[in-house]
Design an enzyme around this catalytic site. Structure first.
Site, PDB file in Angstrom:
ATOM      1  N   HIS A 272       0.850  -1.191   0.000  1.00 59.13           N
ATOM      2  CA  HIS A 272       0.000   0.000   0.000  1.00 59.13           C
ATOM      3  C   HIS A 272       0.880   1.232   0.000  1.00 59.13           C
ATOM      4  O   HIS A 272       1.862   1.311   0.733  1.00 59.13           O
ATOM      5  CB  HIS A 272      -0.907   0.008   1.241  1.00 59.13           C
ATOM      6  N   GLU A 306     -10.963  -6.183   7.086  1.00 59.00           N
ATOM      7  CA  GLU A 306     -11.046  -4.715   7.155  1.00 59.00           C
ATOM      8  C   GLU A 306     -10.034  -4.125   6.189  1.00 59.00           C
ATOM      9  O   GLU A 306      -8.849  -4.463   6.206  1.00 59.00           O
ATOM     10  CB  GLU A 306     -10.768  -4.230   8.578  1.00 59.00           C
ATOM     11  N   LEU A 307     -10.454  -3.217   5.340  1.00 58.46           N
ATOM     12  CA  LEU A 307      -9.618  -2.656   4.285  1.00 58.46           C
ATOM     13  C   LEU A 307      -8.378  -1.955   4.833  1.00 58.46           C
ATOM     14  O   LEU A 307      -8.478  -1.062   5.680  1.00 58.46           O
ATOM     15  CB  LEU A 307     -10.441  -1.675   3.446  1.00 58.46           C
ATOM     16  N   ASP A 308      -7.214  -2.362   4.338  1.00 55.79           N
ATOM     17  CA  ASP A 308      -5.932  -1.732   4.671  1.00 55.79           C
ATOM     18  C   ASP A 308      -5.717  -1.590   6.172  1.00 55.79           C
ATOM     19  O   ASP A 308      -5.189  -0.577   6.658  1.00 55.79           O
ATOM     20  CB  ASP A 308      -5.835  -0.343   4.018  1.00 55.79           C
ATOM     21  N   ALA A 309      -6.113  -2.598   6.919  1.00 57.84           N
ATOM     22  CA  ALA A 309      -5.985  -2.520   8.372  1.00 57.84           C
ATOM     23  C   ALA A 309      -5.290  -3.742   8.965  1.00 57.84           C
ATOM     24  O   ALA A 309      -5.281  -3.921  10.179  1.00 57.84           O
ATOM     25  CB  ALA A 309      -7.366  -2.348   9.010  1.00 57.84           C
TER      26      ALA A 309
END
Length: 364
Positions: A272, A306-309
């Protein structure tokens, strides 16, 4: 004088001419003595040289296999191994693990331990060398497993890179190629200890592109799986990656569902742009550029529902300024992404990454 001349003539063959006079006889005697002395010195030198060569061979053999009998027909070959351990903290764990390696003739080269403050948890990673004849691979697994059972370990993994098969991975990507190209080149150079089973993308690529020619040359299948908002075709992707050890999202711009992650069952590593949790979702580079940040970064992390977590594995940063336009900004970002992702994968393959708590990692 005549007698002397006869002697001189008889001896003259040693000096190359007819000699006469008393001085000639003395010269012949000296020449003969010198010749004999030279021959003796030559023989001594040859014997000394022969003895020195034999001694050199013995010394070379002894230094190569220190402590081993020169008569031994089988010489030991020491190879490296890695072991990671995660359990509740207790007295004597380090001693027990060290004794396990030493008892089999192994030698520890490096040892890392982490015990969090106010948390009764123990983490360790050891690098060691051993003789596979004295400590067979299967026996090694059984020995470490016995310790894991004794301490109720949550995680105990041993790996011998030269014996164990490489991790099988699949790469997923969308339109951008920079992370894929970096990984392919590192894999080709032997700097990425994995076997790439296939590349999957939701974007079609022409057969004459650099990436497609590379994949074809190395026999790596490329699967174009077109996705839509309503159909992610996750079942098809699961079928393609079912025999892999973990997945790498090399800029795959699709959100994997919880159903997919549970169905796959193994780790998924993502890259990311930015220092998470900032700038989530699409076009993160433009988000950061518009925000006027002075420090950009890249984050490699595990994928969760959970998105980008997910738990962070690796992060890298670089300075930017008002002199950067969007193009140079993106170029710096992509360079960070490539380095960050490949380092995270290498660390993962070398058993340097361990789960810590619910959403953290220990990276040795």
């Amino acid at each position: 004088n005549k007698k002397v001349v006869k002697v001189g003539q008889k001896k003259g063959k040693y000096s190359g001419g007819i000699l006469s006079g008393t001085g000639t006889v003395i010269g012949l005697v000296e020449a003969e003595s010198e010749r004999m002395m030279m021959m003796m010195m030559r023989r001594i030198s040859e014997r000394a040289a022969t003895g020195f060569s034999k001694n050199l061979i013995l010394r070379s053999s002894a230094s190569r296999f220190h402590g081993e009998s020169l008569d031994s027909s089988v010489s030991p070959v020491l190879i490296p191994g890695v072991h990671v351990f995660h359990c509740q903290d207790a007295v004597g764990i380090v001693a027990k693990l060290s004794d396990c390696i030493a008892a089999k003739g192994g030698n520890i080269l490096g040892y890392d331990v982490f015990v969090p403050e106010n948390n009764n948890v123990f983490y360790s990673r050891s690098e060691f060398i051993f003789d596979p004849v004295k400590w067979p691979r299967q026996q090694m697994s059984e020995d470490f497993q016995a310790i894991a059972q004794r301490y109720g370990a949550m995680n105990s993994v041993v790996r011998v890179p030269s014996i164990d098969p490489k991790y099988k991975i699949a790469l997923l990507l969308s339109k951008q190629d920079h992370c894929l190209v970096e990984m392919l080149h590192r894999w080709q150079d032997g700097k990425l200890p994995v076997d790439i089973t296939c590349v999957i993308s939701n974007h079609e690529r022409a057969s004459n592109t650099h990436v497609m020619r590379f994949l074809e040359r190395h026999g790596i299948p490329y699967h174009y799986v077109a996705t839509t908002k309503d159909n992610k075709r996750e079942d098809e992707i699961l079928e393609l990656v079912k025999d892999t050890d973990f997945l790498v999202l090399a800029r795959y711009m699709q959100i994997l569902s919880g159903k997919f992650l549970k169905g796959y069952g193994n780790d998924v590593i993502n890259i990311h742009h930015g220092l998470l949790p900032s700038f989530k979702g699409g076009y993160p580079a433009k988000q950061a550029f518009d925000a006027g940040v002075k420090l950009i970064g890249a984050t490699s992390h595990f994928v969760t529902e959970e998105l980008d977590a997910g738990p962070i594995i690796e992060q890298m940063v670089e300075n930017v300024s008002h002199r950067d336009n969007l193009r140079s900004f993106v170029q710096k970002s992509e360079d960070l992404e490539k380095k960050c992702l490949t380092k995270a994968i290498k660390s993962y393959c070398e058993l340097r990454v361990l789960p810590y708590g619910t959403n953290k990692t220990v990276v040795f």
